[in-house]
Design an enzyme around this catalytic site. Structure first.
Site, PDB file in Angstrom:
ATOM      1  CG  ASP A  70       5.314  -7.452  -1.386  1.00 51.13           C
ATOM      2  OD1 ASP A  70       4.335  -8.133  -1.008  1.00 51.13           O
ATOM      3  OD2 ASP A  70       5.461  -7.065  -2.556  1.00 51.13           O
ATOM      4  CB  ALA A 123      -0.588  -3.931   4.211  1.00 49.80           C
ATOM      5  CE1 TYR A 143     -10.425  -6.903   0.072  1.00 54.68           C
ATOM      6  CE2 TYR A 143     -12.781  -6.681   0.501  1.00 54.68           C
ATOM      7  CZ  TYR A 143     -11.476  -6.303   0.756  1.00 54.68           C
ATOM      8  OH  TYR A 143     -11.218  -5.337   1.703  1.00 54.68           O
ATOM      9  CE  LYS A 188      -9.579  -6.975   4.014  1.00 52.78           C
ATOM     10  NZ  LYS A 188      -8.453  -6.469   4.813  1.00 52.78           N
ATOM     11  CB  SER A 246     -16.201   2.430  -0.237  1.00 47.83           C
ATOM     12  OG  SER A 246     -16.030   1.127   0.243  1.00 47.83           O
ATOM     13  N   GLY A 271      -2.348   3.017   1.511  1.00 48.94           N
ATOM     14  CA  GLY A 271      -3.782   2.750   1.585  1.00 48.94           C
ATOM     15  C   GLY A 271      -4.587   3.918   2.155  1.00 48.94           C
ATOM     16  CG  PHE A 272      -9.152   5.874   1.735  1.00 51.46           C
ATOM     17  CD1 PHE A 272      -8.943   7.235   1.577  1.00 51.46           C
ATOM     18  CD2 PHE A 272     -10.405   5.440   2.170  1.00 51.46           C
ATOM     19  CE1 PHE A 272      -9.961   8.153   1.857  1.00 51.46           C
ATOM     20  CE2 PHE A 272     -11.424   6.347   2.442  1.00 51.46           C
ATOM     21  CZ  PHE A 272     -11.195   7.701   2.285  1.00 51.46           C
ATOM     22  NE  ARG A 331       2.393  -4.530  -2.472  1.00 53.46           N
ATOM     23  CZ  ARG A 331       1.422  -4.995  -3.247  1.00 53.46           C
ATOM     24  NH1 ARG A 331       1.481  -4.814  -4.555  1.00 53.46           N
ATOM     25  NH2 ARG A 331       0.392  -5.619  -2.734  1.00 53.46           N
TER      26      ARG A 331
END
Length: 342
Positions: A64, A85, A157, A161, A201, A13-14, A35
Protein backbone atom coordinates in the site's frame (compact mmCIF):
# COMPACT_ATOMS: atom_id res chain seq x y z
CA UNK A 1 17.33 -16.50 -21.50
CA UNK A 2 14.67 -15.62 -18.96
CA UNK A 3 12.86 -12.37 -19.75
CA UNK A 4 13.25 -9.37 -17.45
CA UNK A 5 10.85 -8.96 -14.53
CA UNK A 6 8.82 -5.73 -14.41
CA UNK A 7 6.96 -4.42 -11.36
CA UNK A 8 3.67 -2.67 -12.17
CA UNK A 9 2.26 -0.93 -9.10
CA UNK A 10 -1.47 -0.69 -8.50
CA UNK A 11 -2.57 -3.73 -10.50
CA UNK A 12 -6.27 -2.95 -10.10
CA UNK A 13 -5.88 0.27 -12.12
CA UNK A 14 -7.10 0.75 -15.70
CA UNK A 15 -3.79 1.98 -17.15
CA UNK A 16 -1.82 -0.53 -15.05
CA UNK A 17 -3.82 -3.47 -16.41
CA UNK A 18 -3.25 -2.38 -20.00
CA UNK A 19 0.48 -1.99 -19.19
CA UNK A 20 0.47 -5.57 -17.85
CA UNK A 21 -1.20 -6.78 -21.06
CA UNK A 22 1.42 -4.98 -23.21
CA UNK A 23 4.32 -6.34 -21.11
CA UNK A 24 3.02 -9.91 -21.29
CA UNK A 25 2.58 -9.58 -25.04
CA UNK A 26 6.23 -8.53 -25.35
CA UNK A 27 7.38 -11.52 -23.30
CA UNK A 28 8.18 -9.83 -19.98
CA UNK A 29 7.44 -11.43 -16.63
CA UNK A 30 5.30 -9.19 -14.45
CA UNK A 31 4.78 -8.65 -10.74
CA UNK A 32 2.04 -6.32 -9.56
CA UNK A 33 1.00 -4.82 -6.24
CA UNK A 34 -2.50 -4.86 -4.78
CA UNK A 35 -3.73 -3.64 -1.41
CA UNK A 36 -5.31 -7.02 -0.74
CA UNK A 37 -4.85 -10.44 -2.38
CA UNK A 38 -8.65 -10.68 -2.46
CA UNK A 39 -8.47 -8.66 -5.71
CA UNK A 40 -6.10 -11.01 -7.57
CA UNK A 41 -9.00 -12.94 -9.15
CA UNK A 42 -10.58 -9.68 -10.40
CA UNK A 43 -7.29 -8.51 -11.96
CA UNK A 44 -6.82 -11.88 -13.69
CA UNK A 45 -10.42 -11.75 -14.95
CA UNK A 46 -9.85 -8.28 -16.45
CA UNK A 47 -6.63 -9.48 -18.13
CA UNK A 48 -8.56 -12.43 -19.55
CA UNK A 49 -11.07 -9.96 -21.04
CA UNK A 50 -8.02 -8.26 -22.59
CA UNK A 51 -6.88 -11.57 -24.10
CA UNK A 52 -4.21 -12.73 -21.62
CA UNK A 53 -4.06 -15.67 -19.20
CA UNK A 54 -0.51 -15.29 -17.86
CA UNK A 55 -0.56 -17.97 -15.15
CA UNK A 56 2.84 -18.07 -13.43
CA UNK A 57 4.23 -15.20 -15.54
CA UNK A 58 2.27 -12.81 -13.33
CA UNK A 59 2.83 -12.58 -9.58
CA UNK A 60 1.11 -10.51 -6.86
CA UNK A 61 2.52 -8.75 -3.78
CA UNK A 62 0.50 -6.88 -1.14
CA UNK A 63 1.73 -3.29 -0.76
CA UNK A 64 0.00 0.00 0.00
CA UNK A 65 1.37 3.46 -0.88
CA UNK A 66 0.58 4.56 2.65
CA UNK A 67 2.98 2.11 4.36
CA UNK A 68 6.53 0.77 3.91
CA UNK A 69 5.55 -2.90 4.18
CA UNK A 70 5.83 -4.97 1.01
CA UNK A 71 7.70 -2.54 -1.23
CA UNK A 72 11.16 -4.12 -0.82
CA UNK A 73 9.68 -7.53 -1.64
CA UNK A 74 7.77 -6.05 -4.61
CA UNK A 75 10.88 -4.48 -6.19
CA UNK A 76 13.27 -7.39 -5.52
CA UNK A 77 14.74 -8.85 -8.72
CA UNK A 78 12.98 -6.35 -11.01
CA UNK A 79 14.77 -4.69 -13.93
CA UNK A 80 12.07 -2.04 -14.42
CA UNK A 81 9.19 -0.50 -12.49
CA UNK A 82 6.06 1.07 -13.97
CA UNK A 83 4.59 3.09 -11.13
CA UNK A 84 0.94 3.77 -11.84
CA UNK A 85 -0.57 3.40 -8.37
CA UNK A 86 -1.93 6.69 -7.09
CA UNK A 87 -4.22 7.49 -4.21
CA UNK A 88 -7.66 8.55 -5.42
CA UNK A 89 -9.36 9.76 -2.26
CA UNK A 90 -12.86 8.69 -1.42
CA UNK A 91 -15.45 11.13 -0.12
CA UNK A 92 -13.90 11.05 3.35
CA UNK A 93 -10.83 12.90 2.03
CA UNK A 94 -11.48 16.57 2.59
CA UNK A 95 -8.27 18.57 2.30
CA UNK A 96 -5.45 19.09 -0.18
CA UNK A 97 -3.17 17.39 2.34
CA UNK A 98 -5.28 14.21 2.15
CA UNK A 99 -4.52 14.07 -1.56
CA UNK A 100 -0.97 15.38 -1.65
CA UNK A 101 0.75 13.55 1.23
CA UNK A 102 -0.10 9.99 0.11
CA UNK A 103 0.83 10.78 -3.51
CA UNK A 104 4.19 12.37 -2.66
CA UNK A 105 5.12 9.84 0.05
CA UNK A 106 3.87 6.92 -2.05
CA UNK A 107 6.12 7.89 -4.96
CA UNK A 108 9.12 8.15 -2.66
CA UNK A 109 8.41 4.71 -1.15
CA UNK A 110 8.38 3.13 -4.61
CA UNK A 111 11.48 5.02 -5.79
CA UNK A 112 13.47 4.09 -2.66
CA UNK A 113 12.51 0.43 -3.00
CA UNK A 114 13.44 0.50 -6.70
CA UNK A 115 16.79 2.14 -6.01
CA UNK A 116 17.64 -0.26 -3.19
CA UNK A 117 16.69 -3.28 -5.34
CA UNK A 118 18.99 -2.18 -8.19
CA UNK A 119 16.18 -1.41 -10.64
CA UNK A 120 17.44 0.16 -13.88
CA UNK A 121 14.57 2.54 -14.66
CA UNK A 122 11.24 3.62 -13.19
CA UNK A 123 8.48 4.94 -15.44
CA UNK A 124 6.11 7.14 -13.48
CA UNK A 125 2.49 7.44 -14.58
CA UNK A 126 1.95 11.15 -14.02
CA UNK A 127 -0.84 13.16 -15.66
CA UNK A 128 -1.68 16.13 -17.86
CA UNK A 129 -2.83 17.54 -14.52
CA UNK A 130 0.87 18.07 -13.70
CA UNK A 131 1.38 20.03 -16.95
CA UNK A 132 -1.54 22.16 -18.06
CA UNK A 133 -3.57 23.39 -15.10
CA UNK A 134 -3.73 26.77 -13.38
CA UNK A 135 -2.49 28.76 -16.38
CA UNK A 136 -4.06 31.71 -18.18
CA UNK A 137 -4.98 31.31 -21.88
CA UNK A 138 -2.12 29.73 -23.85
CA UNK A 139 -1.33 30.78 -27.40
CA UNK A 140 0.24 27.40 -28.15
CA UNK A 141 -0.28 23.73 -27.26
CA UNK A 142 1.09 22.57 -23.89
CA UNK A 143 4.36 20.61 -23.99
CA UNK A 144 6.68 18.79 -21.58
CA UNK A 145 8.45 22.01 -20.54
CA UNK A 146 5.19 23.16 -18.91
CA UNK A 147 4.25 22.51 -15.29
CA UNK A 148 0.88 23.23 -13.71
CA UNK A 149 0.80 26.58 -11.94
CA UNK A 150 -0.09 25.77 -8.34
CA UNK A 151 -0.75 29.45 -7.62
CA UNK A 152 -3.70 29.18 -10.04
CA UNK A 153 -7.04 27.41 -9.68
CA UNK A 154 -5.88 23.80 -9.29
CA UNK A 155 -7.97 20.91 -7.96
CA UNK A 156 -6.48 18.73 -5.19
CA UNK A 157 -5.96 15.72 -7.51
CA UNK A 158 -4.01 17.84 -10.01
CA UNK A 159 -2.02 19.46 -7.19
CA UNK A 160 -1.12 15.99 -5.89
CA UNK A 161 0.01 14.87 -9.37
CA UNK A 162 2.15 17.99 -9.82
CA UNK A 163 3.84 17.82 -6.42
CA UNK A 164 4.37 14.06 -6.54
CA UNK A 165 5.99 14.20 -10.00
CA UNK A 166 8.22 17.11 -8.99
CA UNK A 167 9.14 15.18 -5.83
CA UNK A 168 10.08 12.12 -7.90
CA UNK A 169 12.44 14.11 -10.16
CA UNK A 170 14.05 15.76 -7.11
CA UNK A 171 14.54 12.39 -5.37
CA UNK A 172 16.20 10.79 -8.41
CA UNK A 173 18.51 13.78 -8.83
CA UNK A 174 19.57 13.92 -5.17
CA UNK A 175 19.25 10.36 -3.87
CA UNK A 176 18.72 8.14 -6.92
CA UNK A 177 22.30 6.79 -7.04
CA UNK A 178 22.01 6.03 -10.75
CA UNK A 179 18.33 5.06 -10.80
CA UNK A 180 16.80 6.27 -14.09
CA UNK A 181 13.38 7.94 -14.27
CA UNK A 182 10.94 8.70 -17.07
CA UNK A 183 7.40 10.11 -16.74
CA UNK A 184 4.31 9.65 -18.91
CA UNK A 185 1.71 12.43 -18.69
CA UNK A 186 -1.53 11.27 -20.32
CA UNK A 187 -4.46 13.50 -21.18
CA UNK A 188 -7.94 11.91 -20.69
CA UNK A 189 -7.46 8.15 -21.10
CA UNK A 190 -10.09 6.26 -23.11
CA UNK A 191 -10.06 2.86 -24.83
CA UNK A 192 -11.41 -0.61 -24.06
CA UNK A 193 -12.76 -1.08 -20.55
CA UNK A 194 -11.84 -4.50 -19.14
CA UNK A 195 -14.59 -4.55 -16.50
CA UNK A 196 -16.80 -2.34 -14.37
CA UNK A 197 -13.82 -0.73 -12.57
CA UNK A 198 -12.52 1.74 -15.15
CA UNK A 199 -10.91 5.19 -15.38
CA UNK A 200 -12.84 8.36 -14.56
CA UNK A 201 -12.28 9.50 -18.17
CA UNK A 202 -14.39 6.59 -19.43
CA UNK A 203 -17.17 7.95 -17.21
CA UNK A 204 -17.36 10.87 -19.72
CA UNK A 205 -18.35 8.46 -22.51
CA UNK A 206 -20.64 6.41 -20.25
CA UNK A 207 -22.48 9.57 -19.14
CA UNK A 208 -23.09 10.58 -22.75
CA UNK A 209 -24.24 7.08 -23.78
CA UNK A 210 -26.52 6.89 -20.74
CA UNK A 211 -28.32 10.06 -21.88
CA UNK A 212 -27.02 13.01 -19.86
CA UNK A 213 -28.76 16.20 -21.08
CA UNK A 214 -25.69 17.75 -22.71
CA UNK A 215 -22.02 18.52 -22.10
CA UNK A 216 -20.28 21.46 -20.41
CA UNK A 217 -18.06 23.60 -22.66
CA UNK A 218 -14.93 21.68 -21.70
CA UNK A 219 -11.95 20.98 -23.92
CA UNK A 220 -9.67 17.98 -23.38
CA UNK A 221 -6.99 15.93 -25.02
CA UNK A 222 -7.79 12.24 -25.43
CA UNK A 223 -5.64 9.14 -25.85
CA UNK A 224 -6.28 5.39 -26.07
CA UNK A 225 -5.12 3.38 -23.04
CA UNK A 226 -3.39 0.84 -25.34
CA UNK A 227 -1.23 3.66 -26.71
CA UNK A 228 -0.56 4.93 -23.18
CA UNK A 229 0.66 1.41 -22.32
CA UNK A 230 2.87 1.35 -25.43
CA UNK A 231 4.34 4.72 -24.44
CA UNK A 232 5.16 3.37 -20.96
CA UNK A 233 7.04 0.46 -22.52
CA UNK A 234 8.93 2.73 -24.92
CA UNK A 235 9.82 5.11 -22.08
CA UNK A 236 10.96 2.07 -20.06
CA UNK A 237 13.27 0.46 -22.63
CA UNK A 238 14.30 3.15 -25.13
CA UNK A 239 17.67 4.81 -24.37
CA UNK A 240 16.12 8.22 -25.22
CA UNK A 241 13.50 7.76 -22.46
CA UNK A 242 15.96 8.31 -19.61
CA UNK A 243 15.31 11.53 -17.67
CA UNK A 244 12.41 12.65 -19.88
CA UNK A 245 8.68 13.29 -19.49
CA UNK A 246 6.28 12.49 -22.32
CA UNK A 247 2.82 13.93 -22.96
CA UNK A 248 0.33 11.39 -24.27
CA UNK A 249 -2.33 12.91 -26.53
CA UNK A 250 -3.76 11.70 -29.84
CA UNK A 251 -3.93 14.63 -32.26
CA UNK A 252 -5.73 17.85 -31.32
CA UNK A 253 -7.83 18.34 -28.19
CA UNK A 254 -11.63 18.17 -28.57
CA UNK A 255 -14.64 19.91 -27.02
CA UNK A 256 -16.98 17.49 -25.28
CA UNK A 257 -19.77 18.35 -27.74
CA UNK A 258 -17.42 17.13 -30.54
CA UNK A 259 -16.98 13.84 -28.66
CA UNK A 260 -20.78 13.48 -28.46
CA UNK A 261 -20.95 14.14 -32.20
CA UNK A 262 -18.44 11.34 -32.90
CA UNK A 263 -20.49 8.92 -30.80
CA UNK A 264 -23.70 9.85 -32.66
CA UNK A 265 -21.97 9.43 -36.00
CA UNK A 266 -20.13 6.17 -35.31
CA UNK A 267 -22.19 4.19 -32.78
CA UNK A 268 -25.58 4.06 -34.51
CA UNK A 269 -28.49 2.87 -32.38
CA UNK A 270 -26.26 2.42 -29.31
CA UNK A 271 -25.80 6.21 -29.24
CA UNK A 272 -29.46 7.16 -29.54
CA UNK A 273 -29.48 8.73 -26.05
CA UNK A 274 -26.35 10.86 -26.72
CA UNK A 275 -27.04 14.61 -26.65
CA UNK A 276 -24.77 16.86 -28.74
CA UNK A 277 -26.01 19.95 -26.87
CA UNK A 278 -23.39 22.20 -25.24
CA UNK A 279 -24.67 23.25 -21.81
CA UNK A 280 -24.45 27.01 -21.25
CA UNK A 281 -21.79 28.08 -18.74
CA UNK A 282 -24.35 29.81 -16.47
CA UNK A 283 -26.24 26.52 -16.10
CA UNK A 284 -23.06 24.63 -15.13
CA UNK A 285 -22.17 27.34 -12.59
CA UNK A 286 -25.67 27.13 -11.14
CA UNK A 287 -25.39 23.34 -10.84
CA UNK A 288 -21.97 23.74 -9.20
CA UNK A 289 -23.62 25.26 -6.12
CA UNK A 290 -25.07 21.88 -5.17
CA UNK A 291 -23.11 19.29 -7.22
CA UNK A 292 -19.40 18.79 -6.35
CA UNK A 293 -18.74 17.19 -9.79
CA UNK A 294 -20.05 20.32 -11.50
CA UNK A 295 -17.98 22.51 -9.16
CA UNK A 296 -14.82 20.66 -10.21
CA UNK A 297 -15.33 21.55 -13.90
CA UNK A 298 -16.11 25.27 -13.49
CA UNK A 299 -12.41 26.37 -13.72
CA UNK A 300 -12.14 24.46 -17.03
CA UNK A 301 -15.13 26.05 -18.79
CA UNK A 302 -14.11 27.45 -22.17
CA UNK A 303 -10.38 26.79 -21.63
CA UNK A 304 -8.46 25.32 -24.57
CA UNK A 305 -6.44 22.35 -23.26
CA UNK A 306 -4.60 21.46 -26.44
CA UNK A 307 -1.22 19.77 -26.06
CA UNK A 308 1.37 18.13 -28.31
CA UNK A 309 2.90 14.65 -28.27
CA UNK A 310 5.56 15.65 -30.81
CA UNK A 311 8.34 14.73 -28.35
CA UNK A 312 7.17 11.13 -27.82
CA UNK A 313 6.74 10.68 -31.58
CA UNK A 314 10.18 12.12 -32.37
CA UNK A 315 12.28 10.60 -29.58
CA UNK A 316 10.56 7.24 -29.12
CA UNK A 317 8.76 6.65 -32.43
CA UNK A 318 5.40 6.55 -30.63
CA UNK A 319 2.46 6.43 -33.03
CA UNK A 320 -0.95 6.54 -31.31
CA UNK A 321 -4.31 5.79 -32.91
CA UNK A 322 -6.67 8.75 -33.37
CA UNK A 323 -8.85 10.25 -30.65
CA UNK A 324 -11.89 9.18 -32.68
CA UNK A 325 -10.72 5.54 -32.63
CA UNK A 326 -10.19 5.78 -28.85
CA UNK A 327 -13.69 7.23 -28.35
CA UNK A 328 -15.31 4.50 -30.45
CA UNK A 329 -13.29 1.70 -28.79
CA UNK A 330 -14.46 2.97 -25.39
CA UNK A 331 -18.12 3.03 -26.40
CA UNK A 332 -17.91 -0.41 -28.04
CA UNK A 333 -16.41 -1.91 -24.86
CA UNK A 334 -19.17 -0.38 -22.69
CA UNK A 335 -21.78 -1.95 -24.98
CA UNK A 336 -19.94 -5.31 -25.11
CA UNK A 337 -19.53 -5.54 -21.32
CA UNK A 338 -23.13 -4.37 -20.76
CA UNK A 339 -22.01 -1.45 -18.60
CA UNK A 340 -24.58 1.06 -19.91
CA UNK A 341 -27.97 1.85 -18.39
CA UNK A 342 -30.71 -0.27 -19.94
Amino acid sequence: MEQALVLVTGGTGFIAQHCILALLEQGFRVRTTVRTLAREAEVREHLKTGGAEPGERLGFVVADLGADAGWAEAAKGCTYVIHGASPTPSGSYATDEDWVRPAVDGNLRVLRAARDAGVKRVVLTSAFGAVGVGHGPMGRPFNEEDWSNLAGDVAPYQRSKTLSERGAWAFVEKEGRGLELAAVNPTAVLGPALGADFSHSIQIIKGMMDGQPGSPKINSGFVDVRDVADLHLLAMTHPAGKGERFLAIAGESLWLADVAGILRERMGAAAQKVSTRALPNWLVRLGAKTDPRMKAVVPMLGVNMNATSEKARRLLGWNPRSAEEAIVATAESLVRLQLLKA
